[in-house]
Design an enzyme around this catalytic site. Structure first.
Site, short mmCIF file in Angstrom:
data_model
loop_
_atom_site.label_atom_id
_atom_site.label_comp_id
_atom_site.label_asym_id
_atom_site.label_seq_id
_atom_site.Cartn_x
_atom_site.Cartn_y
_atom_site.Cartn_z
N GLU A 14 17.61 -0.80 1.78
CA GLU A 14 16.62 -0.48 2.82
C GLU A 14 16.85 -1.40 4.00
O GLU A 14 17.74 -2.25 3.98
CB GLU A 14 15.19 -0.63 2.26
CG GLU A 14 14.88 0.42 1.21
CD GLU A 14 13.45 0.37 0.70
OE1 GLU A 14 12.71 -0.57 1.07
OE2 GLU A 14 13.08 1.25 -0.06
N HIS A 30 4.48 0.12 9.58
CA HIS A 30 5.64 0.85 9.08
C HIS A 30 6.08 1.83 10.15
O HIS A 30 5.26 2.55 10.71
CB HIS A 30 5.30 1.59 7.78
CG HIS A 30 6.52 1.98 7.01
ND1 HIS A 30 7.38 2.96 7.45
CD2 HIS A 30 7.05 1.50 5.86
CE1 HIS A 30 8.38 3.07 6.58
NE2 HIS A 30 8.21 2.19 5.61
N HIS A 64 0.63 -1.09 7.71
CA HIS A 64 1.19 -0.90 6.38
C HIS A 64 0.99 -2.10 5.46
O HIS A 64 0.56 -1.95 4.33
CB HIS A 64 2.68 -0.61 6.55
CG HIS A 64 3.39 -0.26 5.28
ND1 HIS A 64 3.02 0.81 4.50
CD2 HIS A 64 4.46 -0.83 4.65
CE1 HIS A 64 3.83 0.89 3.45
NE2 HIS A 64 4.70 -0.10 3.51
N ARG A 104 7.69 -8.94 6.59
CA ARG A 104 8.14 -8.79 5.20
C ARG A 104 9.42 -7.98 5.12
O ARG A 104 9.56 -6.95 5.78
CB ARG A 104 7.05 -8.09 4.41
CG ARG A 104 7.44 -7.72 3.01
CD ARG A 104 6.38 -6.85 2.38
NE ARG A 104 6.31 -5.56 3.03
CZ ARG A 104 6.38 -4.40 2.39
NH1 ARG A 104 6.53 -4.36 1.07
NH2 ARG A 104 6.29 -3.26 3.04
N ARG A 156 11.77 -3.88 10.28
CA ARG A 156 10.72 -2.89 10.53
C ARG A 156 10.04 -3.05 11.88
O ARG A 156 9.71 -2.06 12.54
CB ARG A 156 9.64 -3.01 9.46
CG ARG A 156 10.07 -2.37 8.21
CD ARG A 156 8.98 -2.29 7.21
NE ARG A 156 9.56 -1.60 6.06
CZ ARG A 156 8.97 -1.50 4.89
NH1 ARG A 156 7.79 -2.04 4.70
NH2 ARG A 156 9.55 -0.87 3.91
C1 LIG Z 1 2.33 4.00 0.90
C2 LIG Z 1 2.84 2.64 0.51
C3 LIG Z 1 4.16 2.50 0.12
C4 LIG Z 1 4.65 1.23 -0.25
N1 LIG Z 1 5.93 1.13 -0.69
C5 LIG Z 1 6.37 -0.07 -1.17
C6 LIG Z 1 7.65 -0.19 -1.77
O1 LIG Z 1 8.40 0.78 -1.89
N2 LIG Z 1 8.03 -1.43 -2.22
C7 LIG Z 1 7.24 -2.53 -2.12
O2 LIG Z 1 7.63 -3.62 -2.54
N3 LIG Z 1 6.00 -2.43 -1.55
C8 LIG Z 1 5.55 -1.24 -1.09
N4 LIG Z 1 4.30 -1.15 -0.56
C9 LIG Z 1 3.44 -2.34 -0.53
C10 LIG Z 1 2.96 -2.65 -1.94
O3 LIG Z 1 2.64 -1.44 -2.59
C11 LIG Z 1 1.75 -3.56 -1.93
O4 LIG Z 1 1.92 -4.63 -1.08
C12 LIG Z 1 1.47 -4.10 -3.33
O5 LIG Z 1 1.47 -3.06 -4.27
C13 LIG Z 1 0.15 -4.85 -3.36
O6 LIG Z 1 -0.17 -5.13 -4.70
P1 LIG Z 1 -1.48 -5.96 -5.02
O7 LIG Z 1 -1.54 -6.10 -6.50
O8 LIG Z 1 -1.54 -7.19 -4.21
O9 LIG Z 1 -2.68 -5.04 -4.48
P2 LIG Z 1 -3.02 -3.49 -4.71
O10 LIG Z 1 -1.96 -2.78 -5.42
O11 LIG Z 1 -3.44 -2.94 -3.40
O12 LIG Z 1 -4.29 -3.54 -5.66
C14 LIG Z 1 -5.54 -3.98 -5.18
C15 LIG Z 1 -6.59 -3.76 -6.24
O13 LIG Z 1 -7.77 -4.44 -5.87
C16 LIG Z 1 -8.89 -3.58 -6.08
N5 LIG Z 1 -9.98 -4.04 -5.19
C17 LIG Z 1 -9.97 -4.17 -3.85
N6 LIG Z 1 -11.15 -4.66 -3.43
C18 LIG Z 1 -11.92 -4.84 -4.54
C19 LIG Z 1 -13.24 -5.31 -4.76
N7 LIG Z 1 -14.05 -5.71 -3.76
N8 LIG Z 1 -13.71 -5.34 -6.03
C20 LIG Z 1 -12.92 -4.92 -7.06
N9 LIG Z 1 -11.66 -4.48 -6.91
C21 LIG Z 1 -11.17 -4.45 -5.65
C22 LIG Z 1 -8.35 -2.21 -5.79
O14 LIG Z 1 -9.19 -1.24 -6.33
C23 LIG Z 1 -6.99 -2.32 -6.46
O15 LIG Z 1 -7.12 -2.12 -7.84
C24 LIG Z 1 3.80 0.11 -0.19
C25 LIG Z 1 2.47 0.26 0.22
C26 LIG Z 1 1.98 1.52 0.55
C27 LIG Z 1 0.56 1.66 0.97
#
Ligand SMILES: Cc1cc2nc3c(=O)[nH]c(=O)nc-3n(C[C@H](O)[C@H](O)[C@H](O)COP(=O)(O)OP(=O)(O)OC[C@H]3O[C@@H](n4cnc5c(N)ncnc54)[C@H](O)[C@@H]3O)c2cc1C
Length: 553
Positions: A127, A253, A361, A396, A299
């Site tokens: 990528e 993005h 993003h 990032r 990006r």
């Molecule tokens: C469309 C898209 C495509 C992407 N593609 C990629 C990719 O190909 N490769 C890559 O490395 N990254 C990618 N990313 C980025 C990556 O997905 C995220 O940065 C990463 O998954 C974040 O993980 P996390 O565990 O920090 O949070 P998240 O996966 O966002 O999880 C957050 C959690 O917190 C919970 N939550 C939030 N607020 C509260 C609250 N007040 N009380 C209780 N629960 C709460 C939510 O319900 C959820 O369960 C992409 C993002 C998007 C949106």
């Protein structure tokens, strides 16, 4: 879970806020040592993690690529990556991915000429700003859903992990100068989800609380993020007095679908990895005017190029992704999810020009942590997109964030175990049950959220300047006052809590963006278009007094 003496609130050893990759990975680490409650605002599958498409960047197991992955990460971060954090990421990544595979994650594997799978030989793609093919993917373009599925299944096999779905953390509770628990409230329709939502607001004590609540894309009118990404954990940590860092750096993005009436669906960078061109409205391939890496430039460079090429007579028009010339890949097989989504909107990846525009993003900043997820407040830890270790600097590197969640989620859990904080016993003081807003108040609330998000898009988006950022701050202050009015009389429900979180995050982004009078990575100031290492080769830190200072890490 302990119910405690009559006067005590209920308690658990470890409270994990969020069930994305960071929260789930941490929960698995903690489960061997105590009772864990994972709280998530909607169902277990609803997170940014679930929607991740392109893949997870990881150096090959033999370690030969670790140095290059580090170099790419540091280069993309535009002079602001904290090198020890990036070193941790790239050197511990392959171990964490190997665990994921052991726990049942099915990454796409190579096949022989007869289509038989060559077991254990994973396909790797490339990528933007990666110097070689190192990105593992699953089901073509549904990597996050597969990782989330496997992690949830593995977490469910751990007897000491319990889930509270459709449950929102609405406040962090502090006592004796540390975080000692959180307030939880139901966040969805009664009976939704298989995990037990909390029936009424309650205060849950814990020895340690991990914020893994993800990003805040919903702070912008145009975003690839799902509705749950409202920055709750970041706002709650700030409210509890924790420091935030690098909040001005929001990655836009470059290629979200720009089709009237369709959501801002992400068109993964892997499309450009497989050879997609970008063309402007006149059909010209334009990236050669902006960067030697063309469509695979970092990006921020691609996003600004698209914004410039699409700016026609003051209006933002789409530019186009063009894969019509890509003949060596079966695009519908390689990108089944994207192909199916486009087909529902009458577009074919292999034959049509696909209209695209940038959208908010990924948040590089967040709750400031050390390399083990410790925040500036005892008892409070953070990991994943909600946290800021400095690993991404100002920008990032694509596909580094799923890896970040795994690596730093595990490390935060290890720190929670090592710190071995005791439970604090307090008189139970139940929060008031939230009274619902009236229909008119709800309308006012939704209108305020729309105003805030569109002010952020206009004033703190891809191209920024002082007067516009200050205008943004004024709009944010108006929205904040409106929300404070609605919050009077304990009428707080899920939407109001989210709106207040968005406002707090917006303020942090705007203030940090005003203070950084240079351009770097995702933060571009038209009034200060150059990078200024002497004054700003440092991280912005927003303390409890809501003022920004700059620090060298
Ligand atoms: C469309 C898209 C495509 C992407 N593609 C990629 C990719 O190909 N490769 C890559 O490395 N990254 C990618 N990313 C980025 C990556 O997905 C995220 O940065 C990463 O998954 C974040 O993980 P996390 O565990 O920090 O949070 P998240 O996966 O966002 O999880 C957050 C959690 O917190 C919970 N939550 C939030 N607020 C509260 C609250 N007040 N009380 C209780 N629960 C709460 C939510 O319900 C959820 O369960 C992409 C993002 C998007 C949106």
């Amino acid at each position: 879970m302990e119910t405690g003496a009559a006067a005590d609130s209920p308690a658990v050893d470890f409270l994990v806020v969020g069930a994305g990759v960071a929260g789930l990975r941490a929960a698995v680490e903690l489960a061997g040592h105590g009772d864990v409650l994972v709280v998530t605002k909607e169902s277990l599958g609803e997170s940014n993690t679930h929607y991740a498409q392109g893949g997870i960047a990881v150096a090959a197991e033999d370690g030969a690529d670790v140095g290059l992955h580090l170099e790419d990460t540091v280069r993309a971060g535009d002079g602001l990556v904290y090198p020890p954090a990036a070193q941790v990421l790239v050197s511990q990544g392959s171990l964490r991915v190997a665990e994921l595979i052991e726990w049942g994650t099915n990454f796409d594997e190579a096949t022989d000429s007869e289509g038989r799978r060559l077991n254990g030989r994973f396909l790797r793609t490339r990528e933007g700003a990666h110097s070689l093919e190192r990105i593992l993917h699953a089901n073509g373009d549904a990597t996050g859903a597969e990782i989330s599925r496997a992690l949830v299944a593995h977490a469910r096999r751990q007897p000491r992990i319990r889930f509270a779905e459709w449950t929102q953390v609405t406040r962090l509770v502090t006592a004796e100068r540390r975080v000692m628990g959180a307030e939880l409230a139901g966040a969805g329709p009664a009976g939704a989800g298989s995990g037990q939502p909390v029936a009424a607001p309650l205060r849950m004590r814990a020895r340690a609380v991990l914020v893994a609540s993800g990003g805040a894309g919903q702070v912008y009118a145009e975003t690839t993020n799902p509705a749950v990404a409202t920055g709750d954990g970041i706002a709650l940590a700030a409210e509890a007095g924790a420091e935030l860092a690098d909040m001005e750096f929001y990655q836009f993005h470059p290629t979200a679908l720009a089709l009237e009436g369709a959501p801002r669906f992400l068109l993964s960078e892997a499309l450009r990895g497989e050879g997609a061109y970008l063309r402007n409205g006149r059909g010209e391939r334009f990236m050669e005017r902006y960067h030697p890496q063309l469509e695979l430039a970092p990006r921020d460079v691609v996003a600004r190029a698209i914004a410039r090429e699409g700016a026609v007579e003051g209006e933002a028009r789409p530019v186009y992704l063009d894969m019509r010339h890509v003949k060596n890949v079966d695009l519908h097989r390689r990108f089944p999810g994207i192909s199916a989504f486009l087909a529902r909107h009458g577009l074919d990846l292999a034959c049509d020009l696909i209209p695209v525009r940038p959208a908010a993003h990924y948040l590089m900043g967040g709750i400031r942590t050390d390399l083990s997820g410790r925040t500036s407040i005892a008892g409070l830890y953070a990991a994943g997109e909600a946290a800021c270790t400095g690993v991404h600097g100002a920008n990032r590197l694509a596909s580094n964030s799923l890896l970040e969640g795994l690596v730093f989620g595990a490390r935060a859990a290890q720190a929670m175990l090592a710190d071995a904080l005791p439970l604090i016993h307090t008189e139970s003081e139940m929060p008031q049950e939230a009274k619902p807003l009236s229909a008119a108040e709800e309308q006012h609330l939704e209108a305020t959220i729309v105003r805030l998000r569109s002010a952020m898009w206009t004033h703190a988006g891809l191209l920024r300047e002082e007067s516009s950022l200050r205008e943004g701050l004024a709009r944010q202050a108006e929205c904040d006052a409106a929300l404070a009015g609605l919050a009077m009389g304990a009428k707080r429900g899920r939407r109001l809590s989210e709106a207040q979180a968005l406002s707090r995050v917006a303020e942090a982004i705007l203030k940090s963006a005003v203070a950084r009078t240079e351009s770097r990575g995702a933060h571009f100031r038209s009034d200060y278009p150059r990078r200024d290492d002497q004054n700003f080769g440092r991280h912005s830190v927003l303390g409890a007094n809501r003022e920004v200072i700059f620090e060298r890490w």
